[in-house]
Design a protein around this motif. Structure first.
Motif, PDB file in Angstrom:
ATOM      1  N   ASP A   1       0.831  -1.209   0.000  1.00  0.00           N
ATOM      2  CA  ASP A   1       0.000   0.000   0.000  1.00  0.00           C
ATOM      3  C   ASP A   1       0.865   1.258   0.000  1.00  0.00           C
ATOM      4  O   ASP A   1       0.563   2.233  -0.698  1.00  0.00           O
ATOM      5  N   ASP A   2       1.953   1.249   0.762  1.00  0.00           N
ATOM      6  CA  ASP A   2       2.854   2.397   0.814  1.00  0.00           C
ATOM      7  C   ASP A   2       3.484   2.651  -0.554  1.00  0.00           C
ATOM      8  O   ASP A   2       3.546   3.796  -1.012  1.00  0.00           O
ATOM      9  N   LEU A   3       3.934   1.604  -1.224  1.00  0.00           N
ATOM     10  CA  LEU A   3       4.540   1.768  -2.548  1.00  0.00           C
ATOM     11  C   LEU A   3       3.511   2.285  -3.553  1.00  0.00           C
ATOM     12  O   LEU A   3       3.826   3.154  -4.372  1.00  0.00           O
ATOM     13  N   VAL A   4       2.295   1.759  -3.503  1.00  0.00           N
ATOM     14  CA  VAL A   4       1.241   2.224  -4.410  1.00  0.00           C
ATOM     15  C   VAL A   4       0.970   3.706  -4.180  1.00  0.00           C
ATOM     16  O   VAL A   4       0.863   4.482  -5.135  1.00  0.00           O
ATOM     17  N   ARG A   5       0.903   4.127  -2.915  1.00  0.00           N
ATOM     18  CA  ARG A   5       0.709   5.556  -2.600  1.00  0.00           C
ATOM     19  C   ARG A   5       1.837   6.414  -3.153  1.00  0.00           C
ATOM     20  O   ARG A   5       1.638   7.581  -3.483  1.00  0.00           O
ATOM     21  N   ARG A   6       3.008   5.851  -3.271  1.00  0.00           N
ATOM     22  CA  ARG A   6       4.169   6.574  -3.792  1.00  0.00           C
ATOM     23  C   ARG A   6       4.251   6.518  -5.314  1.00  0.00           C
ATOM     24  O   ARG A   6       5.202   6.997  -5.914  1.00  0.00           O
ATOM     25  N   GLY A   7       3.257   5.889  -5.948  1.00  0.00           N
ATOM     26  CA  GLY A   7       3.196   5.851  -7.399  1.00  0.00           C
ATOM     27  C   GLY A   7       3.962   4.721  -8.057  1.00  0.00           C
ATOM     28  O   GLY A   7       4.192   4.744  -9.263  1.00  0.00           O
ATOM     29  N   VAL A   8       4.349   3.711  -7.284  1.00  0.00           N
ATOM     30  CA  VAL A   8       5.113   2.589  -7.822  1.00  0.00           C
ATOM     31  C   VAL A   8       4.151   1.505  -8.298  1.00  0.00           C
ATOM     32  O   VAL A   8       3.184   1.180  -7.610  1.00  0.00           O
ATOM     33  N   LYS A   9       4.420   0.950  -9.466  1.00  0.00           N
ATOM     34  CA  LYS A   9       3.637  -0.178  -9.965  1.00  0.00           C
ATOM     35  C   LYS A   9       4.121  -1.428  -9.237  1.00  0.00           C
ATOM     36  O   LYS A   9       5.288  -1.821  -9.375  1.00  0.00           O
ATOM     37  N   VAL A  10       3.229  -2.037  -8.465  1.00  0.00           N
ATOM     38  CA  VAL A  10       3.582  -3.172  -7.612  1.00  0.00           C
ATOM     39  C   VAL A  10       2.676  -4.352  -7.972  1.00  0.00           C
ATOM     40  O   VAL A  10       1.485  -4.162  -8.248  1.00  0.00           O
ATOM     41  N   SER A  11       3.211  -5.545  -7.934  1.00  0.00           N
ATOM     42  CA  SER A  11       2.412  -6.732  -8.216  1.00  0.00           C
ATOM     43  C   SER A  11       1.361  -6.929  -7.132  1.00  0.00           C
ATOM     44  O   SER A  11       1.439  -6.351  -6.044  1.00  0.00           O
ATOM     45  N   GLU A  12       0.419  -7.772  -7.437  1.00  0.00           N
ATOM     46  CA  GLU A  12      -0.518  -8.217  -6.410  1.00  0.00           C
ATOM     47  C   GLU A  12       0.235  -9.155  -5.466  1.00  0.00           C
ATOM     48  O   GLU A  12       1.220  -9.791  -5.875  1.00  0.00           O
ATOM     49  N   PRO A  13      -0.204  -9.263  -4.223  1.00  0.00           N
ATOM     50  CA  PRO A  13       0.456 -10.200  -3.297  1.00  0.00           C
ATOM     51  C   PRO A  13       0.340 -11.635  -3.822  1.00  0.00           C
ATOM     52  O   PRO A  13      -0.634 -11.986  -4.481  1.00  0.00           O
ATOM     53  N   PHE A  14       1.357 -12.446  -3.510  1.00  0.00           N
ATOM     54  CA  PHE A  14       1.326 -13.849  -3.893  1.00  0.00           C
ATOM     55  C   PHE A  14       2.092 -14.670  -2.867  1.00  0.00           C
ATOM     56  O   PHE A  14       2.819 -14.139  -2.027  1.00  0.00           O
ATOM     57  N   HIS A  15       1.874 -15.975  -2.942  1.00  0.00           N
ATOM     58  CA  HIS A  15       2.630 -16.897  -2.098  1.00  0.00           C
ATOM     59  C   HIS A  15       2.903 -18.163  -2.899  1.00  0.00           C
ATOM     60  O   HIS A  15       2.276 -18.409  -3.926  1.00  0.00           O
ATOM     61  N   ASP A  16       3.856 -18.923  -2.440  1.00  0.00           N
ATOM     62  CA  ASP A  16       4.231 -20.162  -3.100  1.00  0.00           C
ATOM     63  C   ASP A  16       3.526 -21.305  -2.373  1.00  0.00           C
ATOM     64  O   ASP A  16       3.644 -21.428  -1.158  1.00  0.00           O
ATOM     65  N   VAL A  17       2.814 -22.131  -3.117  1.00  0.00           N
ATOM     66  CA  VAL A  17       2.090 -23.227  -2.468  1.00  0.00           C
ATOM     67  C   VAL A  17       3.035 -24.288  -1.921  1.00  0.00           C
ATOM     68  O   VAL A  17       2.632 -25.094  -1.082  1.00  0.00           O
ATOM     69  N   GLY A  18       4.301 -24.266  -2.369  1.00  0.00           N
ATOM     70  CA  GLY A  18       5.297 -25.185  -1.816  1.00  0.00           C
ATOM     71  C   GLY A  18       5.754 -24.781  -0.430  1.00  0.00           C
ATOM     72  O   GLY A  18       6.374 -25.557   0.283  1.00  0.00           O
ATOM     73  N   GLY A  19       5.476 -23.523  -0.038  1.00  0.00           N
ATOM     74  CA  GLY A  19       5.702 -23.089   1.331  1.00  0.00           C
ATOM     75  C   GLY A  19       7.116 -22.768   1.741  1.00  0.00           C
ATOM     76  O   GLY A  19       7.360 -22.471   2.903  1.00  0.00           O
ATOM     77  N   ILE A  20       8.070 -22.823   0.823  1.00  0.00           N
ATOM     78  CA  ILE A  20       9.452 -22.546   1.218  1.00  0.00           C
ATOM     79  C   ILE A  20       9.965 -21.261   0.585  1.00  0.00           C
ATOM     80  O   ILE A  20      10.444 -20.377   1.277  1.00  0.00           O
ATOM     81  N   PHE A  21       9.855 -21.133  -0.746  1.00  0.00           N
ATOM     82  CA  PHE A  21      10.334 -19.942  -1.436  1.00  0.00           C
ATOM     83  C   PHE A  21       9.642 -19.894  -2.779  1.00  0.00           C
ATOM     84  O   PHE A  21       9.358 -20.930  -3.379  1.00  0.00           O
ATOM     85  N   HIS A  22       9.380 -18.694  -3.272  1.00  0.00           N
ATOM     86  CA  HIS A  22       8.648 -18.569  -4.533  1.00  0.00           C
ATOM     87  C   HIS A  22       9.466 -19.064  -5.717  1.00  0.00           C
ATOM     88  O   HIS A  22      10.684 -18.970  -5.735  1.00  0.00           O
TER      89      HIS A  22
END
Length: 185
Positions: free
Chosen positions: A101-122
């Protein structure tokens, strides 16, 4: 030579079992326009540490993210890497949604949040990536990404508890806990 010089010992060195302490404190990133990059990173609220030029062909700019012990540096004639080629740099945040939200307020194009279903690292290829933050908001499990004007890629990673933690700590995904601690039983 004096007796004292003959009897002196070389300085003590780290043993094979005790490595020298090293801190990662600086990443050099390649940019095409130093002023544009400086403006972008300052717009994120990063602190300007240095902007120094020597002549027309050498300039260093160093900035530090708020709360970070490490900095970035870019400039003229400090790297031969192609602008935009720095990828996978991670910034740790306590709340990935608030940081987004802070980056979006600053005008930065940011991805949607995501997670890895493997649970260790994306996965870098997008395989096993699920939309939204980790459903249980486990530490190290939720991400968003953004790029600077040259395409250098940054990832914000939510970390609320640090590894390794205790064997009984439930702050981490089951898969990460398994990777760190092995079978519990």
């Amino acid at each position: 030579m004096t007796d004292a010089m003959l009897q002196s010992k070389p300085p003590a060195r780290a043993s094979a079992t005790s490595p020298t302490s090293m801190n990662l404190e600086l990443l050099v990133i390649p940019v095409s326009d130093v002023d544009q990059a400086r403006k972008f990173y300052e717009s994120l609220g990063w602190h300007l540490d240095i902007d120094h030029a020597t002549g027309d062909d050498y300039r260093i700019v160093q900035l530090t993210p708020a709360g970070s012990g490490g900095s970035i540096m870019f400039g003229e004639n400090i790297t031969t890497a192609a602008p935009g080629s720095a990828q996978g740099m991670h910034l740790v945040v306590p709340d990935v949604l608030a940081a987004r939200d802070d980056l979006v307020r600053r005008g930065v194009k940011v991805s949607e949040p995501f997670h890895d279903v493997g649970g260790i690292f994306h996965h870098s290829n997008g395989v096993e990536i699920a939309k939204g933050p980790n459903p249980d908001r486990k530490s190290y499990a939720s991400y968003v990404t953004f790029e600077d004007p040259d395409g250098n890629g940054w990832t914000l990673q939510e970390v609320t508890a640090r590894l390794p933690g205790a064997r009984t700590d439930t702050s981490f995904t089951e898969q990460l806990h398994q990777a760190v601690w092995g079978s519990v039983g």
